[in-house]
Design a protein around this motif. Sequence first.
Motif, PDB file in Angstrom:
ATOM      1  N   CYS A   1      30.291   8.221   8.797  1.00  0.00           N
ATOM      2  CA  CYS A   1      29.070   7.552   8.625  1.00  0.00           C
ATOM      3  C   CYS A   1      29.621   5.639   8.116  1.00  0.00           C
ATOM      4  O   CYS A   1      30.031   5.147   7.701  1.00  0.00           O
ATOM      5  CB  CYS A   1      28.175   7.891   7.184  1.00  0.00           C
ATOM      6  N   ARG A   2      29.037   5.308   8.673  1.00  0.00           N
ATOM      7  CA  ARG A   2      28.655   3.073   8.497  1.00  0.00           C
ATOM      8  C   ARG A   2      27.773   2.944   8.041  1.00  0.00           C
ATOM      9  O   ARG A   2      26.293   3.422   8.973  1.00  0.00           O
ATOM     10  CB  ARG A   2      29.542   2.769   9.918  1.00  0.00           C
ATOM     11  N   GLY A   3      27.566   1.673   7.162  1.00  0.00           N
ATOM     12  CA  GLY A   3      25.992   1.429   6.990  1.00  0.00           C
ATOM     13  C   GLY A   3      25.981   0.140   7.865  1.00  0.00           C
ATOM     14  O   GLY A   3      25.189  -0.730   7.989  1.00  0.00           O
ATOM     15  N   ILE A   4      26.899  -0.409   8.927  1.00  0.00           N
ATOM     16  CA  ILE A   4      26.690  -1.396  10.033  1.00  0.00           C
ATOM     17  C   ILE A   4      26.616  -0.819  11.105  1.00  0.00           C
ATOM     18  O   ILE A   4      27.244   0.235  11.272  1.00  0.00           O
ATOM     19  CB  ILE A   4      27.472  -2.642   9.410  1.00  0.00           C
TER      20      ILE A   4
ATOM     21  N   PHE B   1      35.058   4.583  12.972  1.00  0.00           N
ATOM     22  CA  PHE B   1      36.045   4.197  11.816  1.00  0.00           C
ATOM     23  C   PHE B   1      35.856   2.977  11.404  1.00  0.00           C
ATOM     24  O   PHE B   1      35.307   1.745  12.470  1.00  0.00           O
ATOM     25  CB  PHE B   1      36.703   4.684  11.881  1.00  0.00           C
ATOM     26  N   PRO B   2      35.849   2.253  10.412  1.00  0.00           N
ATOM     27  CA  PRO B   2      36.549   2.594   9.329  1.00  0.00           C
ATOM     28  C   PRO B   2      35.394   3.177   8.642  1.00  0.00           C
ATOM     29  O   PRO B   2      34.257   2.800   8.556  1.00  0.00           O
ATOM     30  CB  PRO B   2      37.298   1.734   8.335  1.00  0.00           C
ATOM     31  N   ALA B   3      35.471   5.135   8.198  1.00  0.00           N
ATOM     32  CA  ALA B   3      33.868   5.947   7.509  1.00  0.00           C
ATOM     33  C   ALA B   3      33.561   5.403   6.447  1.00  0.00           C
ATOM     34  O   ALA B   3      34.657   4.942   5.364  1.00  0.00           O
ATOM     35  CB  ALA B   3      33.877   6.949   7.988  1.00  0.00           C
ATOM     36  N   HIS B   4      32.272   4.705   6.398  1.00  0.00           N
ATOM     37  CA  HIS B   4      32.311   4.438   4.897  1.00  0.00           C
ATOM     38  C   HIS B   4      31.212   5.663   4.455  1.00  0.00           C
ATOM     39  O   HIS B   4      31.582   6.120   2.723  1.00  0.00           O
ATOM     40  CB  HIS B   4      30.496   3.884   5.022  1.00  0.00           C
TER      41      HIS B   4
END
Lengths: 99, 300, 520
Positions: free
Chosen positions: C181-184, C219-222
């Motif tokens: 998961c990523r926030g962006i 990646f990079p994964a939050h």
Amino acid sequence: MEIERPAMAGTLESSDCQVTVEPGDGRIDFTLESAVINQYGNQIRKVVFETLSHLGVDNIKISMVDKGALDCTIKARVEAAVSRSMDQFVNALWGGAFE
Amino acid sequence: MINLVKKRLRRTMMFLNAQKPGLIKDPYIYRPDSIILDLEDAVAENQKDAARFSLYHALKEIDYRGCERVVRINGLDTPYWQEDIRCAVAGGCDAIRIPKVECPKDVHRVEEEILKAEKDFGMPEGMILIMAAIESARGVMKALDICEASDRLFGIALSGGDYTKDLQTRITGTGIELMGARQNLIIAARAAKVQCFDTVYTNLDDMEGFQRDVETIHLMGFDGKSIVNPRQIPIVHDIFTPSGKDIIFAEKVVREIEEKKEMGIGVFTVDGKMIDIAFYDGARRTIELAKASGVYKGDL
Amino acid sequence: MINAVGREIPEEILKITGKEPFKGNHYFDGYEYKKDGPSTRCVINSEGSKLVENIHEVLVKCGIQDGMTLGFHHHFRDGDYVVNMVMEEIHNMGIKDITICASSLGKAHDKLVEFIEDGTITNIQSSGVRGKIGRAISEGKLKGLAVMRSHGGRVRAIETGEVRIDIAFIGSPTCDDYGNCRGIGGKSDCGVLSYSMVDADYADKVVAITDCLVPFPNFPAHISMTKVDYVVVVDEIGNPDKIATGAAKPTTDMRKLMMADYCTQFVVNTPYFKDGFSYQTGVGGASIASTISLSKIMKERNIRMKFGVGGLTKPMCDLLENNQVDALLDTQDFDLNAVESVINPKHFRISAGEYADPFNKGAVVNKLDFVILAALEVDVNFNCNVVVGSDGIITGAQGGHPDTAAGAKCTIVIAPLLQGRIPAICTDVTTVTTPGESIDVVITDYGIAINPRRQDLIDAMKNVDLPFKTIEELRDIAFSIVGEPERVQFDDKVVGIIEGRDGTVMDVVRKIKKFEFSGE
């Protein structure tokens, strides 16, 4: 001093209160809607009753929607509403009752 | 009996609608020198009666913490002005502002009512002051007579909106339409030894224009300006308060003049400027103004 | 039993919750414990995808049953759709007695009130319950006790095992089919996923919900795939306009500007304002104006900020852009500028635990010099109320208030003296959120009060020309204008507790009572 006809004074703006008066049915019938009723409900009622007493009014139906008005505004609005409910123009004695 | 506070700091006089409880409950937080509680233009016809009750109780109960409380009554051409005065005096206001003054008689009529009310309500006679608002060509022409019409009168103010309409022009923002009135009023006021105040600036989006306007009237000699929004207050106070440099210079002038007088010298230089006795009053005034504004830390 | 801030905590509440009453900020300093890890189901196959068709399916796969505890984050704020989507499905499945353990709940979740009323939801643990949920709790509609926690307190509760999350739902702006998961990078960006990191680490089942599936590896994964059980793709996880708003315009309100000016003047005259200081501020108009004027003085005096923390907004990100700060430590992004700033190499994402947890080996708040906070009420002992409105209804959120206040060297609260007719400075706050020992300065439009505990700050301000008053004087000024208020009358029934950072009971919230004129 008798209330002769329905009258209203004040607005619903912040820090103001809107007061509506009508001829009473033998007593002071007071209803209050206020955002600060928990903290100042009793104080507001006290001021209203004192103002009415000062004016010599003990027979009135008076309702108020309060938006956080200070005591001086409450007094002013009650007096204005009562003054408007009189048939003839009244001279406020400014500090006394109406004549 | 002359009111001892006739002459006081009045750099800013802020207009407030007497019918708006939210505005009149604590305007002193913005620290204007005077507030003008308005019963006239700001109040609708059918609310004139209610406004008086609001005014009376506000004057009686709210602590304005040192702000002078001026009440603007309705014009002498309305049926309201006498009751306005009775209400304001009973409430204990500091001064009455008369709109649309065109001749000394207007001032006399108001003064009569004030005296009657002072008697009726047991107030010390002569205590309530008067200021006259000049809003027409005729008023401008009669300015000197108006200024001298009463001992209670502490100053006159220009009301630019109505005045420019009377002139058949409009407010432009450049000040050119106000030139004549401004010049006449400051001259008349100084001749009569009373104060003079400039008209409101209503464009709140143009603070730079406001600043230029205030700098102009300051240089013309005005004592203060009418204010419509608290944001305008710091700007006016800043311009009307003597700067550190001004104060230092004024102190030098006062000391040098006093010293040189002893030595019998009439003309000399201070910081490269030619100074004589005529500069004394102005320098003293600067120091008094600095004291009143709270920025004076010297010992003169 | 009376706790350390003078609040009566009913014995019954202490018994039901098994908690101690608040005994002071540092009561648990040095305390040792063993963390309580999640159960983990190994995935050794090569199927290569964790995608599940829809929310219903994923609930079945996770073994949803009555009485479970569910975790949610609030990075989407008023634009969140995730909580409602999941709870709607749970409701339709006839599941009951759910405990919601959210980092916060707000107006976006008004829909949950019907699930409270019909028993689908019986317990709520949250930093805040703004909107209709707050009212429902205050009216006594929640069957269990509401537990209000700070951001740091939530991490503590989960890591100690006080709360076990059965299923955590992590709304993720982008996610790949294996759960990174990523926030962006998506269409509903929130910048960071700080509050859900502890859920990913400790929940027994973790579900990522996204509206933007991207190719592996994201990646990079939050949040790492190694912690995620399933991934569900939906049409929309939230409303982008409400997730990251446009930057708030600087205030033109004279009062707020005055208070902002007092705040800046105070900050620059403390001994902590020197090259390399650290700073955190909120999103109020006065706080933002103060940050902007502070940055001007920093420039004039050639003072650099070492790091800024938050809750980030444009003014803080501008400091980074203009090279006035060395690093930003990010727990939440309020506006678009903050979200966009996340990719800046000096903009670091931190978890809620790294930020504020009092039960780890030391969090960021302990290194903070200044924090600028707001409050609904402050009393003459400097206790703050951030959660319960003047009408007695739960309305706000603890957020990081008690955490930052406890950690920072100089905690400043900005509040206008009067909010309508209600005095913000009172004799006793309606409910205590943050204890007075954490609060150093209160700034109002009528003057500034320094906590008498801080003689060092009082000394530092000796020759500073600001309107200093005692807190009692400020309260008296308020009362002289609006009259002394009566206290809100409550019913006896306790509907919620205000939990301290360390898990002790700071105060209780009681059911509201309809007002009645006295002597009737």
